[in-house]
Design an enzyme around this catalytic site. Structure first.
Site, short mmCIF file in Angstrom:
data_model
loop_
_atom_site.label_atom_id
_atom_site.label_comp_id
_atom_site.label_asym_id
_atom_site.label_seq_id
_atom_site.Cartn_x
_atom_site.Cartn_y
_atom_site.Cartn_z
N GLN A 36 0.84 -1.21 0.00
CA GLN A 36 0.00 0.00 0.00
C GLN A 36 0.88 1.26 0.00
O GLN A 36 2.06 1.21 0.37
CB GLN A 36 -0.91 0.01 1.23
CG GLN A 36 -0.24 -0.30 2.54
CD GLN A 36 -1.16 -0.99 3.55
OE1 GLN A 36 -2.40 -0.92 3.51
NE2 GLN A 36 -0.56 -1.71 4.48
N HIS A 67 -10.76 3.61 18.28
CA HIS A 67 -10.17 2.39 18.86
C HIS A 67 -10.90 1.95 20.13
O HIS A 67 -11.06 0.74 20.36
CB HIS A 67 -8.68 2.60 19.09
CG HIS A 67 -7.91 2.73 17.80
ND1 HIS A 67 -7.45 3.93 17.31
CD2 HIS A 67 -7.62 1.80 16.87
CE1 HIS A 67 -6.87 3.73 16.14
NE2 HIS A 67 -6.96 2.46 15.84
N GLU A 91 -1.39 0.60 13.36
CA GLU A 91 -0.87 1.71 14.20
C GLU A 91 -0.47 1.21 15.59
O GLU A 91 0.30 1.84 16.29
CB GLU A 91 -1.93 2.80 14.40
CG GLU A 91 -2.53 3.38 13.16
CD GLU A 91 -3.85 2.72 12.83
OE1 GLU A 91 -3.98 1.49 13.04
OE2 GLU A 91 -4.75 3.41 12.34
N ASP A 111 -0.64 -8.55 10.97
CA ASP A 111 -0.78 -7.52 9.94
C ASP A 111 0.05 -7.92 8.73
O ASP A 111 1.12 -8.50 8.87
CB ASP A 111 -0.32 -6.14 10.47
CG ASP A 111 -0.88 -5.00 9.61
OD1 ASP A 111 -1.74 -4.25 10.10
OD2 ASP A 111 -0.48 -4.89 8.42
N ASP A 143 -0.68 -12.37 5.90
CA ASP A 143 -2.07 -12.10 5.49
C ASP A 143 -2.99 -12.72 6.54
O ASP A 143 -2.84 -13.91 6.86
CB ASP A 143 -2.30 -12.71 4.10
CG ASP A 143 -3.68 -12.37 3.56
OD1 ASP A 143 -3.80 -12.13 2.36
OD2 ASP A 143 -4.64 -12.33 4.36
N GLY A 144 -3.93 -11.95 7.04
CA GLY A 144 -4.81 -12.44 8.10
C GLY A 144 -5.57 -13.69 7.70
O GLY A 144 -5.83 -14.57 8.53
N ASP A 161 -9.45 -5.08 12.47
CA ASP A 161 -9.22 -3.64 12.31
C ASP A 161 -8.50 -3.43 10.98
O ASP A 161 -7.31 -3.12 10.90
CB ASP A 161 -8.36 -3.15 13.48
CG ASP A 161 -8.10 -1.65 13.42
OD1 ASP A 161 -7.18 -1.18 14.13
OD2 ASP A 161 -8.80 -0.97 12.65
N1 SAM Z 1 -9.75 1.66 9.07
C1 SAM Z 1 -9.11 1.31 10.31
C2 SAM Z 1 -8.90 2.55 11.07
O1 SAM Z 1 -9.53 3.50 10.62
O2 SAM Z 1 -8.21 2.64 12.07
C3 SAM Z 1 -7.91 0.48 9.98
C4 SAM Z 1 -6.61 0.86 10.46
S1 SAM Z 1 -5.29 -0.19 10.21
C5 SAM Z 1 -4.15 0.95 9.61
C6 SAM Z 1 -5.64 -1.20 8.78
C7 SAM Z 1 -4.61 -2.31 8.71
O3 SAM Z 1 -5.10 -3.43 7.96
C8 SAM Z 1 -3.29 -1.91 8.03
O4 SAM Z 1 -2.26 -1.97 9.00
C9 SAM Z 1 -3.09 -2.96 6.92
O5 SAM Z 1 -1.74 -3.31 6.71
C10 SAM Z 1 -3.94 -4.10 7.46
N2 SAM Z 1 -4.37 -5.11 6.48
C11 SAM Z 1 -5.00 -4.89 5.28
N3 SAM Z 1 -5.22 -6.07 4.66
C12 SAM Z 1 -4.77 -7.06 5.50
C13 SAM Z 1 -4.73 -8.48 5.41
N4 SAM Z 1 -5.20 -9.13 4.34
N5 SAM Z 1 -4.19 -9.16 6.45
C14 SAM Z 1 -3.69 -8.51 7.54
N6 SAM Z 1 -3.68 -7.15 7.67
C15 SAM Z 1 -4.23 -6.44 6.65
#
Ligand code: SAM
Length: 290
Positions: A36, A67, A91, A111, A143-144, A161
């Site tokens: 990203q 949060h 974060e 993450d 990957d989750g 999240d």
């Molecule tokens: N929208 C939320 C917020 O407003 O706080 C999300 C915050 S957090 C930054 C979103 C996280 O999802 C990111 O750290 C990103 O790397 C993670 N992410 C996205 N796709 C993912 C996946 N397939 N597996 C694990 N983490 C993932």
């Protein structure tokens, strides 16, 4: 609004037709990771912010609202939350909120983006407040979806999240029925899951896709939302629960649990009365669907 010279600004599209323009006071980090585009910047009136693929994820001034609203309803509803799984939450603020509980023995935070985590560790200290170094925390870069497929562990609470369901591809599959079935499998028999679900008002079709997928898997479903100034909308959350219903907890019971779990005096937004109002708030929709 005066037409001041905005100079460098973030123009965030918070709906298919609406935009927010926020002045950038300083750019702290800007890069493209394997997954990203990442901007960490100080925004006028909002403080230090994380922006992923052009969408504000969190800002210093209101991240606690998001949060605390994401984490505490499920953590208070579970009678003894010890083992927690967080997917996303780069974060470190979701991790921070979970670690406030003296019941928590282990938190696994998964993450996909290790580069992002390192940038957050370095530049978002007011968000994680050292949570990444807590001995109870295990940080997994994966990957989750892959993690839950391979996991043999069982959790009391799962917190999703992730980037927005209407947003980038990398998290889209983690809003599917197939993924929620995997979450159901890694939850203990009395476990609960919560996910952030974007905006039911501006992205109603996407919201209903997520809601219906969770409804197909979990017996108890709770929808709630809370206004997040920096998002430009009321952010939706959806709880899927195997046994306990967050809506029926009394204020006294919540107060009891907040005190016993040593969380009560550490919060800025969530409380027993906040919990009750969140659980009974109407959901914003452009259609008159209920
Ligand atoms: N929208 C939320 C917020 O407003 O706080 C999300 C915050 S957090 C930054 C979103 C996280 O999802 C990111 O750290 C990103 O790397 C993670 N992410 C996205 N796709 C993912 C996946 N397939 N597996 C694990 N983490 C993932």
């Amino acid at each position: 609004m005066s037409s001041e010279i905005l100079g460098l600004s973030i123009i965030q599209s918070f709906s298919p037709r609406d935009y927010m323009i926020i002045k950038v006071e300083s750019v702290v980090a800007i890069t493209k990771t394997k997954y990203q585009e990442v901007i960490i910047a100080d925004l006028k009136g909002y403080g230090r912010a994380l922006v992923l693929d052009g969408l504000i994820q969190s800002t210093e001034i209101d991240e606690y609202v998001y949060h605390e609203s994401l984490v505490h309803p499920v953590m208070i509803t579970h009678p003894n939350p010890e083992k927690i799984l967080i997917i996303g939450g780069g974060e470190g603020a979701t991790l921070r909120e979970v670690l406030r509980y003296n019941t928590v023995k282990k938190v696994v935070m998964v993450d996909i983006d290790g580069e992002l985590i390192e940038l957050c560790k370095k530049h978002l200290k007011s968000y994680h407040q050292g949570a990444f170094d807590d001995p109870r925390a295990e940080i997994v870069i994966m990957d989750g979806r892959e993690y839950v497929e391979k996991s043999h562990e069982k959790f009391d609470v799962v917190i999703l999240d992730l980037t927005d369901p209407y947003g980038p591809e990398i998290s889209k599959a983690l809003y599917s029925q197939e993924f929620y079935e995997k979450i159901f499998r890694v939850l203990k028999d009395d476990g609960l899951m919560v996910t952030q679900a974007g905006s039911s008002f501006y992205f109603e079709k996407v919201y209903d896709y997520v809601l219906n997928n969770i409804k197909k898997v979990f017996p108890i479903i709770i929808e709630y939302n809370v206004w997040i100034p920096s998002f430009g909308y009321a952010c939706n959350f959806i709880i899927g629960s195997k046994k306990y219903n967050p809506k029926i907890l009394s204020a006294n019971e919540i107060e009891e649990r907040l005190k016993k779990r040593d969380v009560k005096d550490k919060l800025r937004f969530y409380s027993s009365t906040t919990h009750i109002s969140l659980m009974h708030m109407p959901i914003y929709r452009p259609s008159n669907k209920r």
